[in-house]
Write a protein that holds these residues in place. Structure first.
Motif, PDB file in Angstrom:
ATOM      1  N   LEU A 130     -13.768 -12.828  -8.740  1.00 33.15           N
ATOM      2  CA  LEU A 130     -13.798 -13.516  -7.447  1.00 33.15           C
ATOM      3  C   LEU A 130     -12.496 -13.306  -6.678  1.00 33.15           C
ATOM      4  CD1 LEU A 130     -15.550 -16.877  -8.434  1.00 33.15           C
ATOM      5  CD2 LEU A 130     -16.511 -15.001  -7.096  1.00 33.15           C
ATOM      6  N   ALA A 131     -11.369 -13.293  -7.397  1.00 35.03           N
ATOM      7  CA  ALA A 131     -10.079 -13.057  -6.743  1.00 35.03           C
ATOM      8  C   ALA A 131     -10.005 -11.641  -6.179  1.00 35.03           C
ATOM      9  CB  ALA A 131      -8.943 -13.297  -7.733  1.00 35.03           C
ATOM     10  N   LEU A 132     -10.505 -10.675  -6.945  1.00 31.44           N
ATOM     11  CA  LEU A 132     -10.516  -9.288  -6.479  1.00 31.44           C
ATOM     12  C   LEU A 132     -11.429  -9.134  -5.261  1.00 31.44           C
ATOM     13  CD1 LEU A 132     -10.720  -7.461  -9.916  1.00 31.44           C
ATOM     14  CD2 LEU A 132      -8.884  -7.200  -8.266  1.00 31.44           C
ATOM     15  N   ALA A 133     -12.569  -9.792  -5.313  1.00 28.69           N
ATOM     16  CA  ALA A 133     -13.503  -9.728  -4.192  1.00 28.69           C
ATOM     17  C   ALA A 133     -12.879 -10.302  -2.924  1.00 28.69           C
ATOM     18  CB  ALA A 133     -14.785 -10.478  -4.537  1.00 28.69           C
ATOM     19  N   GLU A 134     -12.153 -11.389  -3.090  1.00 30.53           N
ATOM     20  CA  GLU A 134     -11.494 -12.001  -1.938  1.00 30.53           C
ATOM     21  C   GLU A 134     -10.457 -11.052  -1.333  1.00 30.53           C
ATOM     22  OE1 GLU A 134      -9.009 -16.079  -0.758  1.00 30.53           O
ATOM     23  OE2 GLU A 134      -9.729 -15.775  -2.806  1.00 30.53           O
ATOM     24  N   ARG A 135      -9.685 -10.380  -2.187  1.00 29.43           N
ATOM     25  CA  ARG A 135      -8.698  -9.415  -1.695  1.00 29.43           C
ATOM     26  C   ARG A 135      -9.355  -8.284  -0.926  1.00 29.43           C
ATOM     27  NH1 ARG A 135      -5.164  -8.198  -7.138  1.00 29.43           N
ATOM     28  NH2 ARG A 135      -4.822 -10.351  -7.777  1.00 29.43           N
ATOM     29  N   MET A 136     -10.526  -7.875  -1.402  1.00 24.46           N
ATOM     30  CA  MET A 136     -11.230  -6.749  -0.789  1.00 24.46           C
ATOM     31  C   MET A 136     -12.181  -7.188   0.321  1.00 24.46           C
ATOM     32  SD  MET A 136     -10.261  -3.863  -2.130  1.00 24.46           S
ATOM     33  CE  MET A 136      -8.618  -4.562  -2.100  1.00 24.46           C
ATOM     34  N   LYS A 137     -12.086  -8.462   0.717  1.00 25.33           N
ATOM     35  CA  LYS A 137     -12.918  -9.005   1.794  1.00 25.33           C
ATOM     36  C   LYS A 137     -14.410  -8.864   1.477  1.00 25.33           C
ATOM     37  CE  LYS A 137      -9.342  -9.962   4.427  1.00 25.33           C
ATOM     38  NZ  LYS A 137      -8.277  -9.586   3.478  1.00 25.33           N
ATOM     39  N   LEU A 138     -14.771  -9.150   0.221  1.00 24.27           N
ATOM     40  CA  LEU A 138     -16.164  -9.157  -0.210  1.00 24.27           C
ATOM     41  C   LEU A 138     -16.566 -10.598  -0.501  1.00 24.27           C
ATOM     42  CD1 LEU A 138     -16.019  -6.155  -2.712  1.00 24.27           C
ATOM     43  CD2 LEU A 138     -17.111  -6.126  -0.470  1.00 24.27           C
ATOM     44  N   SER A 139     -17.693 -11.033   0.028  1.00 23.73           N
ATOM     45  CA  SER A 139     -18.122 -12.414  -0.153  1.00 23.73           C
ATOM     46  C   SER A 139     -18.792 -12.604  -1.507  1.00 23.73           C
ATOM     47  CB  SER A 139     -19.102 -12.808   0.952  1.00 23.73           C
ATOM     48  OG  SER A 139     -20.316 -12.089   0.823  1.00 23.73           O
ATOM     49  N   ALA A 140     -18.920 -13.868  -1.926  1.00 25.91           N
ATOM     50  CA  ALA A 140     -19.591 -14.176  -3.190  1.00 25.91           C
ATOM     51  C   ALA A 140     -21.047 -13.727  -3.143  1.00 25.91           C
ATOM     52  CB  ALA A 140     -19.501 -15.681  -3.468  1.00 25.91           C
ATOM     53  N   GLY A 153     -18.402   1.351   3.743  1.00 30.23           N
ATOM     54  CA  GLY A 153     -17.059   0.782   3.645  1.00 30.23           C
ATOM     55  C   GLY A 153     -16.972  -0.307   2.598  1.00 30.23           C
ATOM     56  N   GLN A 154     -18.009  -1.143   2.499  1.00 31.54           N
ATOM     57  CA  GLN A 154     -18.024  -2.194   1.484  1.00 31.54           C
ATOM     58  C   GLN A 154     -18.082  -1.598   0.083  1.00 31.54           C
ATOM     59  OE1 GLN A 154     -21.472  -4.202   2.996  1.00 31.54           O
ATOM     60  NE2 GLN A 154     -20.288  -5.691   4.181  1.00 31.54           N
ATOM     61  N   LEU A 155     -18.851  -0.511  -0.088  1.00 25.81           N
ATOM     62  CA  LEU A 155     -18.934   0.140  -1.396  1.00 25.81           C
ATOM     63  C   LEU A 155     -17.579   0.718  -1.812  1.00 25.81           C
ATOM     64  CD1 LEU A 155     -22.360   1.992  -1.090  1.00 25.81           C
ATOM     65  CD2 LEU A 155     -21.856  -0.031  -2.462  1.00 25.81           C
ATOM     66  N   LYS A 156     -16.843   1.266  -0.841  1.00 27.41           N
ATOM     67  CA  LYS A 156     -15.515   1.803  -1.159  1.00 27.41           C
ATOM     68  C   LYS A 156     -14.598   0.683  -1.640  1.00 27.41           C
ATOM     69  CE  LYS A 156     -14.235   5.496  -0.521  1.00 27.41           C
ATOM     70  NZ  LYS A 156     -14.203   6.662  -1.444  1.00 27.41           N
ATOM     71  N   ARG A 157     -14.706  -0.509  -1.027  1.00 24.20           N
ATOM     72  CA  ARG A 157     -13.876  -1.639  -1.448  1.00 24.20           C
ATOM     73  C   ARG A 157     -14.292  -2.140  -2.824  1.00 24.20           C
ATOM     74  NH1 ARG A 157     -14.686  -3.176   3.983  1.00 24.20           N
ATOM     75  NH2 ARG A 157     -15.843  -5.073   3.467  1.00 24.20           N
ATOM     76  N   VAL A 158     -15.576  -2.024  -3.131  1.00 19.52           N
ATOM     77  CA  VAL A 158     -16.039  -2.385  -4.479  1.00 19.52           C
ATOM     78  C   VAL A 158     -15.373  -1.478  -5.511  1.00 19.52           C
ATOM     79  CG1 VAL A 158     -18.035  -2.411  -6.035  1.00 19.52           C
ATOM     80  CG2 VAL A 158     -18.251  -3.339  -3.729  1.00 19.52           C
ATOM     81  N   CYS A 159     -15.322  -0.180  -5.217  1.00 22.56           N
ATOM     82  CA  CYS A 159     -14.694   0.771  -6.141  1.00 22.56           C
ATOM     83  C   CYS A 159     -13.201   0.503  -6.290  1.00 22.56           C
ATOM     84  CB  CYS A 159     -14.934   2.198  -5.669  1.00 22.56           C
ATOM     85  SG  CYS A 159     -16.658   2.714  -5.749  1.00 22.56           S
ATOM     86  N   MET A 160     -12.531   0.136  -5.191  1.00 23.25           N
ATOM     87  CA  MET A 160     -11.109  -0.214  -5.265  1.00 23.25           C
ATOM     88  C   MET A 160     -10.908  -1.466  -6.122  1.00 23.25           C
ATOM     89  SD  MET A 160      -9.805   0.502  -1.377  1.00 23.25           S
ATOM     90  CE  MET A 160      -8.164  -0.144  -1.741  1.00 23.25           C
ATOM     91  N   ALA A 161     -11.792  -2.454  -5.938  1.00 20.89           N
ATOM     92  CA  ALA A 161     -11.685  -3.678  -6.742  1.00 20.89           C
ATOM     93  C   ALA A 161     -11.888  -3.380  -8.214  1.00 20.89           C
ATOM     94  CB  ALA A 161     -12.721  -4.699  -6.258  1.00 20.89           C
ATOM     95  N   ALA A 170      -0.990   0.097  -8.095  1.00 21.00           N
ATOM     96  CA  ALA A 170      -0.876   0.802  -6.823  1.00 21.00           C
ATOM     97  C   ALA A 170      -1.131  -0.094  -5.623  1.00 21.00           C
ATOM     98  CB  ALA A 170      -1.854   1.976  -6.794  1.00 21.00           C
ATOM     99  N   PHE A 171      -1.456  -1.389  -5.857  1.00 25.79           N
ATOM    100  CA  PHE A 171      -1.847  -2.256  -4.760  1.00 25.79           C
ATOM    101  C   PHE A 171      -1.039  -3.547  -4.729  1.00 25.79           C
ATOM    102  CE2 PHE A 171      -5.456   0.281  -6.048  1.00 25.79           C
ATOM    103  CZ  PHE A 171      -5.935   0.771  -4.837  1.00 25.79           C
ATOM    104  N   HIS A 172      -0.868  -4.108  -3.529  1.00 29.46           N
ATOM    105  CA  HIS A 172      -0.303  -5.442  -3.371  1.00 29.46           C
ATOM    106  C   HIS A 172      -1.373  -6.476  -3.702  1.00 29.46           C
ATOM    107  CE1 HIS A 172       3.443  -4.066  -1.671  1.00 29.46           C
ATOM    108  NE2 HIS A 172       2.812  -3.391  -0.714  1.00 29.46           N
ATOM    109  N   GLU A 173      -0.968  -7.722  -3.782  1.00 24.18           N
ATOM    110  CA  GLU A 173      -1.900  -8.787  -4.091  1.00 24.18           C
ATOM    111  C   GLU A 173      -3.014  -8.901  -3.050  1.00 24.18           C
ATOM    112  OE1 GLU A 173      -2.274 -11.081  -6.684  1.00 24.18           O
ATOM    113  OE2 GLU A 173      -1.061  -9.567  -7.670  1.00 24.18           O
ATOM    114  N   ASP A 174      -2.721  -8.564  -1.784  1.00 26.79           N
ATOM    115  CA  ASP A 174      -3.739  -8.678  -0.738  1.00 26.79           C
ATOM    116  C   ASP A 174      -4.643  -7.455  -0.672  1.00 26.79           C
ATOM    117  OD1 ASP A 174      -2.060  -6.778   0.291  1.00 26.79           O
ATOM    118  OD2 ASP A 174      -1.666  -7.814   2.183  1.00 26.79           O
ATOM    119  N   GLY A 175      -4.459  -6.518  -1.595  1.00 27.63           N
ATOM    120  CA  GLY A 175      -5.309  -5.331  -1.626  1.00 27.63           C
ATOM    121  C   GLY A 175      -4.778  -4.156  -0.846  1.00 27.63           C
ATOM    122  N   SER A 176      -3.703  -4.351  -0.081  1.00 25.86           N
ATOM    123  CA  SER A 176      -3.125  -3.234   0.674  1.00 25.86           C
ATOM    124  C   SER A 176      -2.336  -2.328  -0.270  1.00 25.86           C
ATOM    125  CB  SER A 176      -2.208  -3.756   1.780  1.00 25.86           C
ATOM    126  OG  SER A 176      -1.142  -4.514   1.236  1.00 25.86           O
TER     127      SER A 176
END
Length: 527
Positions: A130-140, A153-161, A170-176
């Motif tokens: 849930l924390a990773l999803a929040e960083r990647m702007k993915l809802s529950a 774009g959402q799928l790419k964020r899933v892969c990053m998470a 390689a990432f900050h806490e906010d996902g950047s």
């Protein structure tokens, strides 16, 4: 740090006449990869890039040589030690949709590395996901969906998470992305990202470490304008000086700016990619060669390229541009001839017995749908024209435009006709030909190409492993001739890339060789 020392990887396969052969996918490679540094691996299709990546990730063992992670030999580690090491380096694959299991929820895809590589219990696992999803702007709610229900774009964020779940270095806490990953470079390109961003404008400056001739432009700004009409307005108003690519410019807008005196360029040489129709040859009515041939004669390609594509695209008579390697096959084009199309259907027993305008035979009607990926008004127009031209010969086909993920899910169910395109530069002809294995017919429209050839899979498999130039050329000629003779795929047009530039500031622009759709800043010539 990851090191490769004199690493080679060999595979065995079948060559000509079915003989077993050994070929080198990677040969005597030595390199060192440091953390917090970006690297680019460049090579044509089949040159071993993917194999090298699999070796670096310890997915496949090398045939010879040594791979070290922080000084320790990967393949001498105990499996449990190697499993722990895997948590320290992860992959984010380019094809986000293809790297996710279509039957698993987004939540399970992100949680899988946590389950495999950590000892967290289910409550801790859920908290982390849930924390990773929040960083990647993915809802529950999105976590409970399947991959095809998310955007690209959402799928790419899933892969990053998923990568961050066990390897967040390689990432900050906010996902950047961390600053070091954004700014440290080995100087493989003429420009480097300055690091500033406001979400709309990105600034790039000359790379002082670039190995080649310094580019003429000292710095440039990339402005994000999501809408084609807004981009053209910004260009006309002088907010931007260069637009490149058919995704950025409509054909009508291009011709309008050209007529107004702006610099207007069309890429030359090899086509970018080919638009084509693929028929489901496994069932009626398109299991009948006469029906497929009738469609070939019924489609007025010249009218389409002139009226839909504004004379920018050109008529295609082969599924792959003859200018591509191995594709210079002499084929006899089928010229638009509506009467010939009607005669083929009549002689094969397809008649309109009840006068409703739709032909039928043995209880099967000449009707169905044309599946395509929606989002481009030109393609919507193309589908309407195709349907109208087929209606003139007694065939009723209706367009069914879908989003990309839904399109592929629908295609796998079996569709009468599909409008699709080849992979294009720089992957063709190799990638499109490789996807012509009949076993892939539920995934790629191009796989219909050899669906009527008994040993179609073996033909492509042998092609992918042989190094014999004569054998390669012979196979290409067979495949392209088979497509033409059996009309399993119907090429429509060869695409080109476009560029518009402000002639007050820019003297000229050169498209990137082999990849004209890619923005080539080094190709800008200032006044």
């Amino acid at each position: 740090m990851i090191e490769m020392r004199d690493v080679s990887k060999q595979y065995r396969g079948k060559g000509s006449r079915g003989r077993s052969v050994t070929f080198d996918a990677v040969k005597q490679v030595s390199l060192t990869l440091h953390s917090d540094v970006r690297y680019a691996l460049v090579g044509e299709s089949g040159s071993g890039k993917s194999t090298l990546a699999r070796l670096l990730m310890a997915i496949d063992p090398p045939t010879s040589g040594e791979i070290l992670f922080d000084g320790a030999s990967v393949w001498e580690m105990h499996p449990r030690e190697l499993r722990k090491k895997r948590a320290e380096y992860q992959m984010v694959l380019q094809n986000a949709s293809g790297s996710l299991d279509p039957r698993r929820s987004v939540y399970d895809s992100i949680a899988e590395p946590i389950r495999c590589l950590t000892n967290l219990d289910r409550s801790e696992e859920r908290e982390k996901v849930l924390a990773l999803a929040e960083r990647m702007k993915l809802s529950a709610a999105q976590l409970e969906r399947l991959p095809h229900e998310l955007s690209g774009g959402q799928l790419k964020r899933v892969c990053m998470a998923r990568a961050m779940s066990v390897s967040p270095n390689a990432f900050h806490e906010d996902g950047s992305v961390k600053d070091t990953l954004k700014t440290v470079t080995l100087g493989t390109g003429p420009y480097m990202y300055r690091g500033d961003r406001d979400g709309n404008i990105y600034t790039f400056v000359r790379n002082p470490h670039y190995w080649g001739e310094p580019p003429e432009v000292e710095r440039f700004h990339v402005k994000v304008i999501p809408d084609n009409h807004a981009r053209l307005l910004a260009f006309r108003n002088g907010e931007v000086d260069l637009l490149v690519g058919t995704r950025q410019i409509s054909f009508d807008g291009f011709n309008e700016m050209k007529a107004a005196g702006y610099g207007a360029l069309v890429s030359e040489g090899e086509a970018n990619y080919t638009r084509f129709l693929a028929f489901d040859v496994s069932k009626a009515p398109f299991d009948d060669l006469n029906v497929r041939l009738a469609v070939s004669y019924a489609i007025d390609k010249m009218s389409i390229v002139q009226n839909i594509f504004a004379g920018i695209e050109t008529k295609a008579d082969s599924i792959l541009d003859p200018a591509l390697p191995y594709c210079d096959v002499q084929l006899v084009p089928r010229i638009y001839d509506r009467q010939q199309a009607i005669a083929l259907l009549e002689n094969a027993g397809w008649v309109d017995a009840d006068g409703d305008g739709v032909r039928e035979k043995d209880g099967v009607m000449l009707k169905g749908e044309i599946l395509y990926i929606k989002g481009d008004p030109m393609i919507d127009d193309l589908i309407l024209v195709l349907a109208a031209q087929l209606k003139e010969i007694g065939m009723e086909m209706k367009g069914n435009g879908m989003e990309k993920m839904a399109f592929h899910a629908e295609y796998a169910k079996g569709v009468a006709i599909t409008l699709y395109q080849t992979y294009g530069n720089p992957w063709d002809p190799h990638t499109t030909i490789s996807n012509m294995k009949p076993d892939l017919k539920n995934d790629y429209p191009a796989a219909q190409a050899l669906a009527l050839v008994k040993n179609g899979n073996d033909i492509i498999q042998r092609l992918n492993v042989t190094t014999d130039e004569k054998e390669i050329r012979k196979t290409y000629h067979f495949v392209l001739s088979e497509i033409h003779d059996k009309a399993t795929l119907l090429p429509i047009s060869y695409t080109r890339e476009l560029a518009l530039h402000n002639t007050d500031k820019i003297k000229g622009y050169t498209f990137y060789a082999g990849q004209p759709s890619h923005f080539n800043v080094a190709g800008i010539k200032l006044k």
